[in-house]
Design an enzyme around this catalytic site. Structure first.
Site, short mmCIF file in Angstrom:
data_model
loop_
_atom_site.label_atom_id
_atom_site.label_comp_id
_atom_site.label_asym_id
_atom_site.label_seq_id
_atom_site.Cartn_x
_atom_site.Cartn_y
_atom_site.Cartn_z
N CYS A 129 0.86 -1.19 0.00
CA CYS A 129 0.00 0.00 0.00
C CYS A 129 0.89 1.23 0.00
O CYS A 129 1.71 1.40 0.89
CB CYS A 129 -0.93 0.03 1.21
SG CYS A 129 -1.91 1.55 1.23
N GLY A 242 -4.68 -5.43 -12.39
CA GLY A 242 -4.31 -4.14 -12.94
C GLY A 242 -5.16 -3.75 -14.13
O GLY A 242 -4.90 -4.18 -15.25
N GLY A 243 -6.21 -2.98 -13.90
CA GLY A 243 -6.98 -2.40 -14.99
C GLY A 243 -7.84 -3.35 -15.78
O GLY A 243 -8.16 -3.10 -16.94
N THR A 265 -10.60 -1.62 -9.86
CA THR A 265 -11.31 -0.37 -10.12
C THR A 265 -12.61 -0.57 -10.90
O THR A 265 -13.58 0.17 -10.71
CB THR A 265 -10.36 0.59 -10.88
OG1 THR A 265 -9.16 0.72 -10.09
CG2 THR A 265 -10.97 1.95 -11.09
#
Lengths: 315, 289
Positions: A129, A242-243, A265
């Site tokens: 993090c 990732g994405g 996300t």
């Protein structure tokens, strides 16, 4: 046609897992989404005690991305075990808990609490993090500290141990090997990339913390490259993150050598993402006349390199 | 929270330009149309493409349960709201709603004073309808910097008992801040009242201060940047402190709000909430918190 995968000895009904920090504790989505659609859920990062997290503003939208500095706000592992675990047990999905610590000992302590609880399939170790003062990237940015944290968690529990690696390093392979040597069962690659967005009117960072972690489609090629490098460096399985917001995005990671993927996300953008990707993955397998998703894993034809799927580890 | 939020790809049914940069956008979404309450919102994004990444929160302006549609007031100020305002009828949007906690109905003995700043008028159309149905005509105080900031003004007079427009430049209604008009009303009507406010943060803080001075209850609709709308990203948190809480805690505006008791909000530049300060001042010296 099978979408089932196995990572760290854990069987997932499909390779789609909700990434830590983007799916709360799972129960927030009850009623909005059928949680049993998911291969698994990784909880929001948990320390021993509740945490308030970073001041606001905490999120900023950037081109194809999201910059955040939430700072691991959370309810603490005991409240999670007491209040959330029983509710999650109602859903047919695998639960991984993302564990955090300010010290090496705290990681081990959180791991021991998880060990004693029922319903936790494995631990993802948050050493990456970028938005906390202590722990987090301080451990994930130094291979010796990575080794020390993972070894301490390994000693504390029999649960599968899955360190989540940071992309904010020069060579992720070094960290992947350090984690493997310390006894990790699998790796999660990658966490967010450190970024900075500036409000040009006020000349201040757009986030109160200053820098933040960048996620979303903007980071996908970097994430695929790093997950691929990690997968080539170790014998343990890698989960790609990732994405990812489509089946084709997920397939890139799988072809690069990841056994499963995490969706982050995209959870904020579209709660229908799992249903859509699962349907499209099935269509892909059909079109390519494959009987299972595992047949895709590690099949990258990279100029001058042998295919990962041909190595004995993948057989 | 009332009904459960439902995620759907929805068509735009109608678009009405209100003069740059405002538009009224009507979408078909059964659950929001049937269950949506004043103060609740939807998370919505134009089209199915990746850009811009996030959905945007918008207050539900009005609903038509029969037609299964709801309408939003959208001000085109960036890529998300701009893309929404650019949608043509039948074009698709991704919509999750209804979300959040609505305004509460005022107790029978309290007058409802609705204070709106600019496009903060959005949640009050539905609230006015709701209060009129209950035969509780509210007072609507509607302010902005200038005439162009009051996009829905002409839609209110037929249904509202009293409308008090104000602009800081005097281009429409009385010159001055909207909160000054609320103060005047309170000075001339010595009756129990409850303030409801939606608009820029400075206005909300002014309403909260006024409520404290007059010892009135107030509810404010907060509008921080939101990521998910369902309490998982923790991006939209606001600092909230109840009367019994020694320190403030970050709470999600999307799930615990967006409507909050103004007395529990720790406003910018303030160190504690009004609720906590009031509780402390009433506590005997030396008593435990």
């Amino acid at each position: 046609m099978s979408l089932a995968v196995e990572v760290a000895g854990i069987r997932f009904k499909n390779p789609l897992i909700a990434a830590s920090g983007t799916f709360g504790y799972g129960v927030e989505y009850e009623g909005i989404l059928d949680l049993s659609l998911l291969g698994g859920i990784v909880s929001k990062g948990l320390y021993m005690e509740p945490r308030e997290g970073c001041p606001t503003p905490r999120i900023a939208e950037t081109p194809s991305g999201l910059l955040n500095a939430i700072g691991l706000q959370g309810i603490g592992i005991r409240a999670f075990v007491r209040d959330v675990l029983p509710r999650l047990a109602r859903h047919d999905t695998v639960l991984l808990v993302n564990i955090c610590g300010d010290t090496v000992e705290e990681y081990a302590e959180v791991a021991r609490v998880c060990e004693e609880a029922t319903g936790i399939a494995g631990l993802e170790v948050n050493i990456s993090c970028p938005n906390v003062e202590k722990g987090g990237l301080a451990f994930g940015g130094d291979p010796r500290m990575t080794y020390e944290v993972v070894a301490a968690v390994r000693r504390a529990t029999r649960l599968p141990v899955i360190p989540k690696l940071s992309p904010n390093v020069a060579d992720i392979a070094v960290f992947a090997r350090a984690a493997e040597e310390a006894g990790a069962d699998a790796l999660s690659c990658i966490n967010t990339l450190v970024g900075l967005a500036i409000d040009v009117e006020t000349r201040r960072p757009r986030l109160a913390f200053g820098t933040g972690g960048l996620s979303g489609p903007a980071i996908r090629p970097i994430a695929v490259r790093m997950a691929w490098q990690a997968a080539r460096a170790v014998r343990i399985p890698v989960m790609g993150i990732g994405g990812i917001s489509s089946a084709s995005d997920a397939l890139e990671f799988l072809i690069a050598g990841c056994r499963a993927v995490q969706i982050g996300t995209a959870n904020f953008v579209d709660v229908g993402v799992y249903e859509r990707i699962l349907a499209d993955l099935g269509a892909y397998l059909e079109r390519h006349r494959l009987s299972g998703i595992n047949e895709v894993v590690g099949t990258l034809e990279y100029p001058g390199l042998p295919r990962l799927c041909d190595s004995e580890v993948y057989r | 929270m009332t009904g459960m939020a439902v995620n759907r790809i929805v068509p735009l049914v109608a678009r009405e330009a209100l003069g740059d940069p405002y538009a009224l956008l009507t979408f078909r979404h059964r659950e929001t149309a049937r269950e949506g309450r004043a103060g609740q919102f939807v998370m919505i994004k134009a089209g199915l493409s990746a850009e811009p990444p996030l959905r945007r929160p918008f207050s539900i302006l009005s609903t038509d349960p029969t037609a299964e549609t709801f309408t939003l007031l959208v001000k085109a100020i960036g890529p998300g709201s701009g893309a929404l305002c650019g949608l043509e009828p039948t074009a698709l949007a991704q919509c999750l709603g209804p979300l959040g906690r609505p305004f509460t109905t005022p107790p029978a003995e309290e007058e409802a004073l609705l204070v709106a700043g600019g496009y903060g008028i959005a949640p009050f159309r539905l609230f006015v309808e709701q209060l009129l149905r209950e035969d509780r005509p509210p007072r609507v105080f509607y302010g902005g910097r200038t005439r162009a900031d009051l996009p829905l003004l002409d839609r209110f007079p037929p249904v509202v008992a009293e409308l008090f427009p104000a602009t800081e430049d005097g281009s429409l209604g009385r010159r001055g801040r909207v909160t000054e008009r609320v103060e005047e009303w309170l000075d001339s009507h010595r009756v129990p009242a409850r303030l409801y406010a939606c608009g820029p943060e400075a206005m909300l803080q002014a309403v909260a201060r006024l409520a404290e001075e007059r010892d009135l209850p107030a509810e404010v609709s907060l509008d921080p940047w939101m990521g998910c709308g369902v309490g998982t990203c923790l991006g939209c948190v606001v600092s909230i402190q109840g009367a019994e809480e020694e320190r403030a805690h970050y709470r999600c505006a999307c799930t615990e709000g967006p409507v909050f008791d103004a007395a529990r909000v720790v406003w910018p530049g303030e160190s504690a909430s009004r609720a906590w300060r009031a509780a402390v001042s009433h506590r005997p010296a030396g008593a435990p918190a």
